[in-house]
Enzyme design. Structure first.
Site, PDB file in Angstrom:
ATOM      1  N   HIS B 119     -11.040   5.193  -3.156  1.00  0.00           N
ATOM      2  CA  HIS B 119     -11.742   5.536  -4.235  1.00  0.00           C
ATOM      3  C   HIS B 119     -12.057   6.983  -3.987  1.00  0.00           C
ATOM      4  CE1 HIS B 119     -13.020   1.275  -4.343  1.00  0.00           C
ATOM      5  NE2 HIS B 119     -12.881   1.195  -2.785  1.00  0.00           N
ATOM      6  N   SER B 240      -2.024  33.274 -13.306  1.00  0.00           N
ATOM      7  CA  SER B 240      -2.841  34.237 -14.194  1.00  0.00           C
ATOM      8  C   SER B 240      -2.686  35.568 -13.516  1.00  0.00           C
ATOM      9  CB  SER B 240      -4.298  33.689 -14.546  1.00  0.00           C
ATOM     10  OG  SER B 240      -5.118  34.689 -14.840  1.00  0.00           O
ATOM     11  N   LYS B 246      -5.675  32.014  -8.735  1.00  0.00           N
ATOM     12  CA  LYS B 246      -5.432  30.709  -9.416  1.00  0.00           C
ATOM     13  C   LYS B 246      -4.104  30.435  -9.692  1.00  0.00           C
ATOM     14  CE  LYS B 246      -7.190  28.511 -13.326  1.00  0.00           C
ATOM     15  NZ  LYS B 246      -7.255  28.258 -14.799  1.00  0.00           N
ATOM     16  N   ASN B 248      -1.710  27.308 -11.357  1.00  0.00           N
ATOM     17  CA  ASN B 248      -1.977  26.248 -12.143  1.00  0.00           C
ATOM     18  C   ASN B 248      -0.741  25.170 -11.545  1.00  0.00           C
ATOM     19  OD1 ASN B 248      -4.108  26.968 -13.259  1.00  0.00           O
ATOM     20  ND2 ASN B 248      -2.971  28.176 -15.208  1.00  0.00           N
ATOM     21  N   GLU B 253       1.460  18.549 -13.460  1.00  0.00           N
ATOM     22  CA  GLU B 253       0.699  18.103 -14.860  1.00  0.00           C
ATOM     23  C   GLU B 253       1.738  17.750 -15.685  1.00  0.00           C
ATOM     24  OE1 GLU B 253      -3.105  20.725 -15.439  1.00  0.00           O
ATOM     25  OE2 GLU B 253      -1.235  22.036 -15.357  1.00  0.00           O
ATOM     26  N   TYR B 280      21.936  -7.958 -35.920  1.00  0.00           N
ATOM     27  CA  TYR B 280      21.765  -6.583 -35.870  1.00  0.00           C
ATOM     28  C   TYR B 280      20.795  -6.323 -37.149  1.00  0.00           C
ATOM     29  CZ  TYR B 280      22.208  -1.767 -35.795  1.00  0.00           C
ATOM     30  OH  TYR B 280      21.943  -0.330 -35.985  1.00  0.00           O
TER      31      TYR B 280
END
Lengths: 462, 462, 462, 462
Positions: B119, B240, B246, B248, B253, B280
């Site tokens: 959790h 950046s 930072k 990313n 992702e 087909y």
């Protein structure tokens, strides 16, 4: 679930982690759990209810021992795997029965010629037997997939506890063996967080429903008065009292719809698990209902198709009358090439011309051939030819054409009879796998009961 | 596709269905097909384009022979199966590489303690090695599924023609052998209409992406400054310029998103086929793009995770500092039960009380234990006890707790080292399967080229 | 995208955030961007490529100003909304054209009686016009949904920057106006992270394809020789040269398949976004391809159905011959109830009996009625009755039955003619909405060009 | 369903199609139907059970009249639309309540600064209020979609009968009015075969769940000790007695999972309907369960989020400490450009350099700025500059930065307070729509009861 607890307790006793006495009392309580134990919703789930049931009977002190060396996470995973393996075995049985039925019906219709369709247009002549075998073969692959999956499913996560096992000297293999598992889901984090076993079996069963949906679609189509190829048994149709000629093919419609249901549940399961960090998250609980509905839909659909296929009355006359000599145009071109040495391309053009004329005149191809073939062929070859009319008519005859397709996997009655024979023995193998798997589970259960009795008895004697 | 035509032609020549000369000319033309043959959209698809290409070079008469004993339907199915089997083998290679990388990284981190989460809350102590192994094991199952599927995929539909085979004496087995297929999709209707092979491999690869999405999710989470467990290699992050701190985690992702992409294509494929009557139908053509996109997404995602995992810098200090002695509360309860004979339930309550006090006071559990354990335990047992403090502190130490979880599949360094060792040999087996499968295809191709050369040469000599 | 940059620049100049000169130079550079700007894959995406293009022409100093008060996150969202609104408007146009075609064909077939089917069994008599109108009405709802969605789609996210706006005094409303947006997506975090606008339009277009798939399915069914209700135009069928009677309904098959494609992309989009924390995550980028493919599939499918329906040759004779008097059994029961006062239930039983006898004897219902109705009716009523035979035959005549179904929405020619008339004016309204929306976008673009010219000109004069 | 039968009966009586007496007896029987009528599974569905119930009470003769001018097909569609509209209205109420809660909590946290994330990396400073508003705005769009859909849902299919209406002079508008429908699904074939109304509302509710899943995901993330931004109320978490510090965010996990459930049911519904020929097919029945489960999942999830959000304890200290001056690097670049005339590009590079040094040194940006900014700026500008330190520190202060983002939709407390104010009045409008819709249905029901009483009473007096 009760079985999981029993096996765990037997192990705890054998490893000396709880006393013989405490173990015996808990096992005794578990043996008395009624199969319809009323669930108190305040206690979250069946696991908590069972533990409360036991604790009430043997006292909290003793009952609490139940939780030594296990948690809800591994127990939930174990129970789910047991549900899945049971469905899997039952589905293999159901698939075998349906396949057997398809083989039986195919054997009856080796000579029932009909058009084979592409794009829902008649394409080549075939037989009902050959057509039914195509469905059979898809279901045979479905069976094979399930059997292969079993080894990945039937593994025990017990001992993984919450996620990282325990410091206690438990015996994971023993629990596995008592529960009929063939081995362990070793890594304890993997054991409580993975659900690919559910998705794998779910995908296979969804594929089975997909194959059934195609068979069902054909039954719906064939039941329409326009096709009229089949009449389904009354028990699996719904009729209108005022329109007795109308028989709605409701069972095939429902089976067709169940493929959609299976896909939906599969999508839900997949989406639930997507991007879920390890290990257990409550999202997984939501998946259980989806999995159960999916497996149930597949099993029930497979089973209900058995009597539908058994009772279907095929209208072979209608099938035969849907054949026309246009379907054998290619055969004629092949024949001309092989018999008169005309290049295939030219033969093809010549027959196309005949076919176009036939279509325009609304006459069957063989009639037009009769009046025009000789001239066209002689022009093409630049010499006189002798047409063997009986042979040409034979070539154009769809039924004869079917008989001539003797290649492996082709529709000729001999090829199909051979194929049925071969499939019966493969079916036998799958069936005996299912019996073996079922037997092994029963034996494990028997062993477990034996151990339980021994512990309870030992305590009583003591 | 060119290969399919070549194999078919070799067979036609060998069966005497077309002349050595015509066969040689067609084969010669096929050998010259540029790999980037420009496609004329008016000709529907690549098959038609190829036939037009050949016909242009050898004349329509000879080129037309190409169609003897085959149709687009069986040819399309054969080409698709060849694409799928290639992807499958490449995916097995990629999975083996990723698994090998995970095992390597795990071997580096046998002693890197960290919390295991349920959790998204710390649940029990484990190690990074153990955690990485959980991902490895899921991918190992993914590999196994693909290997098992191969036998159902690598079968030849050639000879099924439009749907009912042909009356010509073709040799299906020969064509299959020349194309590296291990056998036939026997039933000719099944051969042109079934796509369960595509859905089966598609499902397996979607499951692989699902497993990767969970690994990717953890990399995204762990990259956040709040977790700070990992820093991904610069080449697989986007930075950046103005906020250099930072990074990313764009590759994870994207991999996470690819699981959604795979599901989408799978749903499209399934829905396409649902309730499609045999044989087909053009709908099937729409499926090819979906299948290709799905398999490509899986293969690329698997491959790109290799350098991501290789280059990940794990921050073991941050991981260690996320551990707290609350995670070993259960261990303490177990210890009290085993060492002092206090019933598990009571031990559990006693430790709960300590933990609640620790939580309230904002102190670590072991500090509170120091001042309160003896009193509580003596009250519970009704007798004086001797607390072995060094042992209690050891029990409460998360790192020690990990070491004590020595059960099979547990996180102790020994158990994990053993597991890694075992997995390396299983990995070796999977890898050699992939090499074997690849080799067999190469040999078949070699054989085919040999036959082509023989026919072309024979004709030239003649 | 270029347009977004232009509007942003105009605003920056107007707000005095960058100089007239710098603004003019950037705008000039943007005007020269070739529509086929070659993309350097090293620069991630089209946005970065555009900025590099401008920077190269006006220098990095000036070009860098472009990024003042915006980021890629709001720009990407703005560009995507502009793509979606364009598709939406084009889809409304296409739907209007298809609806218009359906109304035209319906108007031709007010009196073409045919069976209406339930469960693919003839259920009640209807007309082709009434049937086509059912499809029309579904498409009219599809149009309505798109029009209502437009107001939620056509809003500007510009000014949200990375996620929290900017401290600079930008003018969000001005940028919105210059880009033809009707308002703002106000909350800046919402503006960059929400994709419900894409899912909303995607769902609507998927529903449109679903409705088209049902129309397509009927065209496939009706094209089979067994139904024979329609012949599709040659340009939208594929024919076999050797089987000229065979016309494969490939376009409807493809449209049917596109519904599956749409669902797949929708599932991918949804699954991508599920459980994604705010705000922008790279996963969203993966969604763009899915959205584009979905909208394109819907638009192309809608468009291609126009000539298919226009050119379809309906075989009204075959339709009429598929009607039989069994379809009017219910009418007869109704008639007996109303004319002879026999309770409906009893009337129903009486007619059922006639129908069963007709079915058994293989005779039409009206023939059996002739010989048996009087007797049965008199027995039921216990008195002599006078059967008005012409009226009974009329009641049993399917064509007459259609005419008698005069209720609103019923199949009688009058009701359908009235419905067509009414639908034409609703169609006109939808069409003029589309024209208005298109016009508004053009005007906004015109305004933007005007501002650009003013700034560039001003600078030149200066 | 009972209501549908009553309305139909009232109409039949009013049109004189059945006698006042028969009508009254049937209506009387319907009034006595117990709400928990036990269903006989042999009678297929609730419709058949109801008819049997009535027939048993009033005799088959009279009871049979019930079927005059209607069929199961239109009745099923009507009942389903009534279920959907009820869910829709209840969902609008629930959404309004949740939105109101979000606005309340936002109003408390106008000044609670926190990082806004992109890619789960802190990106720009924002406030909790602004963040909560982003979720609110998504839910406001969800509400709007439902309200717009209502007009397409709340239409009566009654009178379509099996598919082609009836020859009897029924009054469709009257039945519609008595059932609270705003109009008709006119075309009778469309009325019984279309399910786009279900898919439309299903899509909207699935989108709602998608939006909730993002909020839920953030609650799960924020509940982890690593984030520590929120503590959920105990009643909506599950706790471990032995690890009291651990609170599992089970409700958000479940809501997150429900988005997967909704997608699954939506996919099932869509796939069911795909390529289904008109009109009614039994497949549609399978859709009812999916629709119901989907709508229920959305409604329950929306409702349960209300107390979760109400009771959430936000840890604003933890949020504030997650802010660092790196987040305002862009602000500094903007400031340098506007105050010192340094081109934006150069300012950007200069600040990047400061940030890189800060990152390397592990110091906050403002400290590094203090020692290095003046030098770098003077070098860049080639002249001495006067740095206004208090202003620079202000610029770099995240909390100040938030206050300066005053643009529409930005996070400054003023902008957010304004936004909350505006949203409260929009919320009021949606709420009063829901009340109006509910009221209208109640009135219709009242009218229907009135007519029933009149008929029954009339008969009794008679």
């Amino acid at each position: 679930v009760v079985r999981v607890l029993k096996a765990h307790l037997v192990m705890l006793v054998k490893q000396g982690l709880i006393g013989q006495d405490a173990g015996a009392r808990c096992l005794e309580a578990l043996r008395q759990v009624p199969s319809d134990l009323p669930l108190d919703p305040a206690l979250e789930d069946v696991h908590m209810n069972l533990e409360a049931y036991v604790a009430e009977r043997v006292g909290k002190e003793v009952g609490g021992q139940l939780n030594l060396g296990k948690s809800r996470n591994d127990q939930v995973a174990a129970a789910l795997r047991m549900v899945v393996r049971d469905y899997l075995i039952r589905e293999v049985f159901a698939l075998c029965q349906l396949r057997s039925t398809l083989l039986d019906r195919a054997a009856e219709h080796l000579n029932s010629a009909m058009p084979g369709y592409t794009h829902l247009q008649p394409g080549q002549p075939t037989t009902l037997a050959h057509h039914l075998l195509a469905h059979h073969d898809a279901l045979a692959r479905d069976t094979g997939r399930l059997i292969e999956a079993y080894g990945r499913i039937n593994l025990s996560p017990m001992g993984a506890c919450a996620l990282a096992g325990t410091t206690l000297p438990i015996d994971r293999e023993l629990v596995a063996r008592l529960l009929g598992f063939q081995g362990l889901v070793e890594n304890s984090m993997d054991a409580v967080s993975s659900r690919d076993f559910a998705l794998e079996v779910g995908s296979h069963m969804a594929l089975t429903l997909l194959d059934l949906s195609r068979l069902a679609e054909e039954l719906v189509l064939w039941s329409s008065p326009e096709f009229g190829f089949v009449e389904l048994p009354d028990e699996y149709s719904s009729t209108s009292s005022i329109m007795p000629q109308k028989k709605n093919p409701v069972v095939p419609e429902l089976v067709r719809a169940k493929a959609a249901t299976a896909l939906g549940h599969l999508v839900a399961l997949y989406t639930l698990v997507k991007a879920l960090p390890l290990t257990y998250n409550l999202d997984l609980q939501e998946g259980n209902g989806h999995l159960h509905s999916l497996l149930k839909a597949a099993l029930e659909s497979t089973k209900i198709m058995v009597p539908v296929i058994q009772g279907a009355r095929f209208n072979t006359d209608k099938m035969a009358s849907a054949l026309d000599s246009g379907l054998t145009a290619t055969d004629l071109a092949d024949y001309l090439t092989l018999s008169y040495g005309i290049p295939f391309r030219q033969a093809h053009q010549l027959v196309s011309r005949l076919a176009a004329e036939a279509d325009k005149a609304g006459k069957p191809l063989h009639e037009v051939a009769k009046s025009r073939l000789q001239g066209l062929l002689e022009t093409a070859l630049g010499r006189r030819v002798d047409i063997r009319w009986p042979r040409v008519l034979e070539v154009l005859n769809p039924v004869r054409s079917v008989s001539a397709r003797r290649l492996v996997g082709g529709p000729s009655p001999e090829a199909v009879a051979e194929a049925i024979h071969h499939r019966r023995s493969l079916l036998e193998q799958d069936l005996s796998w299912a019996k073996g798997a079922q037997e092994a589970l029963k034996e494990a259960d028997h062993r477990l009961q034996g151990e339980v009795v021994k512990i309870i008895g030992g305590e009583k004697r003591g």
